[in-house]
Write an enzyme that holds these catalytic residues in place. Structure first.
Site, mmCIF file in Angstrom:
data_model
loop_
_atom_site.group_PDB
_atom_site.id
_atom_site.type_symbol
_atom_site.label_atom_id
_atom_site.label_comp_id
_atom_site.label_asym_id
_atom_site.label_seq_id
_atom_site.Cartn_x
_atom_site.Cartn_y
_atom_site.Cartn_z
ATOM 1 N N LYS A 71 67.733 11.313 55.810
ATOM 2 C CA LYS A 71 68.840 10.347 55.831
ATOM 3 C C LYS A 71 69.792 10.699 56.970
ATOM 4 O O LYS A 71 70.202 9.840 57.743
ATOM 5 C CB LYS A 71 69.598 10.371 54.495
ATOM 6 C CG LYS A 71 68.857 9.652 53.390
ATOM 7 C CD LYS A 71 69.440 9.917 52.016
ATOM 8 C CE LYS A 71 68.563 9.281 50.944
ATOM 9 N NZ LYS A 71 68.915 9.628 49.589
ATOM 10 N N GLN A 85 73.309 12.587 46.145
ATOM 11 C CA GLN A 85 71.850 12.613 45.986
ATOM 12 C C GLN A 85 71.484 12.869 44.517
ATOM 13 O O GLN A 85 71.953 13.827 43.904
ATOM 14 C CB GLN A 85 71.256 13.708 46.896
ATOM 15 C CG GLN A 85 69.745 13.788 46.879
ATOM 16 C CD GLN A 85 69.063 12.540 47.443
ATOM 17 O OE1 GLN A 85 69.483 11.989 48.450
ATOM 18 N NE2 GLN A 85 68.018 12.088 46.777
ATOM 19 N N ASP A 145 74.687 3.493 47.886
ATOM 20 C CA ASP A 145 73.482 3.419 47.040
ATOM 21 C C ASP A 145 73.497 2.138 46.203
ATOM 22 O O ASP A 145 72.469 1.737 45.663
ATOM 23 C CB ASP A 145 73.438 4.628 46.085
ATOM 24 C CG ASP A 145 72.359 5.635 46.479
ATOM 25 O OD1 ASP A 145 71.471 5.266 47.260
ATOM 26 O OD2 ASP A 145 72.426 6.781 45.996
#
Ligand SMILES: NC(=O)c1ccc[n+]([C@@H]2O[C@H](COP(=O)([O-])OP(=O)(O)OC[C@H]3O[C@@H](n4cnc5c(N)ncnc54)[C@H](OP(=O)(O)O)[C@@H]3O)[C@@H](O)[C@H]2O)c1
Length: 287
Positions: free
Chosen positions: A51, A95, A118
């Site tokens: 990422k 995460q 997200d």
């Protein structure tokens, strides 16, 4: 035929790099993503590295906050409060999975919805459910729609889409996006009766189950578009391991109209859509 997720993601990243350059020259803004990683899960470490690398490759800023596995929930919430209030940070990603002593739902709820790249915060799921524009939409589902359109063109109206799986991360949001595209949507799950017959109705079949090669060729309508979200590691006869999807690719590929392979299908789109969400969040911060 295969739908090439790697190439589609590469093209998307190239488009996003242009948007980043425009944001810089027009508004003096360089989109910034901050990723928090708690603990040392090896798969998560690889995801976070990818990422950050891809973020920087298109001219954005990204940084990582690495915290030990025994970080307390309150301490993590303090980090989030700080990041939520930092005007130079446009996207925050924690995460997942988090260590068991931390309640993921509390952490997701604590992220500023405008920085929730997200797209898991209830505010963003609600906006998606209501069909509002401006929601930060979960990345993997966005990628699924782009790949379906890659094969079918931009108009998915009237297609019957069957989604197997109803998780908040994939199944439900992908179903909402297909509904927004005017598909007729069926959501199947572990209690669905006659699953093969349900799947046979699908013009677009999305498999998000987490069971290796679960969807068989005789479940798939001739010519259907198959989007395989699954990532499953299995052992081979040679004693090695390999990644496969939720669809029995070798037997389905000759029957369907198009299919996303695993690896190289939905996977690469997920990070590209994360970059897209961070740019959207940066744009919304100035508008
Ligand atoms: N490519 C990517 O970037 C990406 C991103 C996220 C996830 N994934 C992969 O996508 C897959 C799904 O992920 P997820 O997070 O959505 O998984 P999940 O939370 O475990 O959800 C799995 C879903 O499949 C359903 N299911 C389980 N067994 C079934 C059966 N026998 N028949 C019909 N439905 C069944 C479950 O139904 P119930 O609700 O009834 O239990 C559930 O809704 C996994 O392989 C994951 O690794 C890939």
């Amino acid at each position: 035929m295969n739908i090439d997720g790697k190439l589609t993601a590469k093209n998307l990243r190239a488009e996003l790099a242009v948007e980043v350059a425009e944001l810089k020259s027009n508004y003096g803004i360089q989109p910034k993503l901050t990723v928090i990683l708690v603990g040392e899960d090896p798969a998560s470490q690889v995801y976070v590295r990818n990422k950050i690398k891809q973020t920087q490759e298109i001219g954005m800023i990204s940084d990582e906050i690495k915290l030990p596995a025994d970080t307390g929930q309150e301490e993590l919430l303090k980090y989030l409060e700080h990041l939520n209030n930092d005007r130079n940070i446009h996207g925050i990603l924690v995460q997942l999975p988090l260590p068991k002593h931390i309640d993921e739902s509390v952490i997701i709820a604590a992220i500023n919805p405008n920085k929730d790249v997200d797209g898991f915060h209830a505010m963003n799921s609600g906006r998606l459910f209501n069909g509002e524009t401006g929601a930060l939409v979960p990345c993997t589902p966005q990628g699924c729609i782009m790949l379906a359109k890659q094969h079918l063109g931009s108009d998915l109206s009237g297609k019957h889409a069957v989604v197997i799986g109803r998780s908040n991360i994939v199944g439900k949001p992908v179903a909402m996006l297909l509904l927004q595209e005017n598909c007729t949507v069926t959501i199947a799950h572990s209690r669905t009766k006659n699953l093969p017959e349900v799947c046979q109705q699908a013009d677009i079949l999305v498999a998000a189950v987490g069971i290796a090669e679960f969807v068989k060729a005789d479940w798939v309508k001739e010519g259907a578009t198959v989007i395989d979200v699954g990532i499953n590691r299995i052992s081979t006869e040679e004693g090695k391991t390999k990644l496969v999807g939720d669809v029995d690719f070798d037997n389905v590929v000759g029957k369907c109209g198009a299919i996303t392979p695993v690896p190289g299908g939905v996977g690469p789109m997920t990070i590209a859509c994360l970059l897209k969400n961070t740019i959207t969040a940066a744009k919304q911060s100035v508008c």
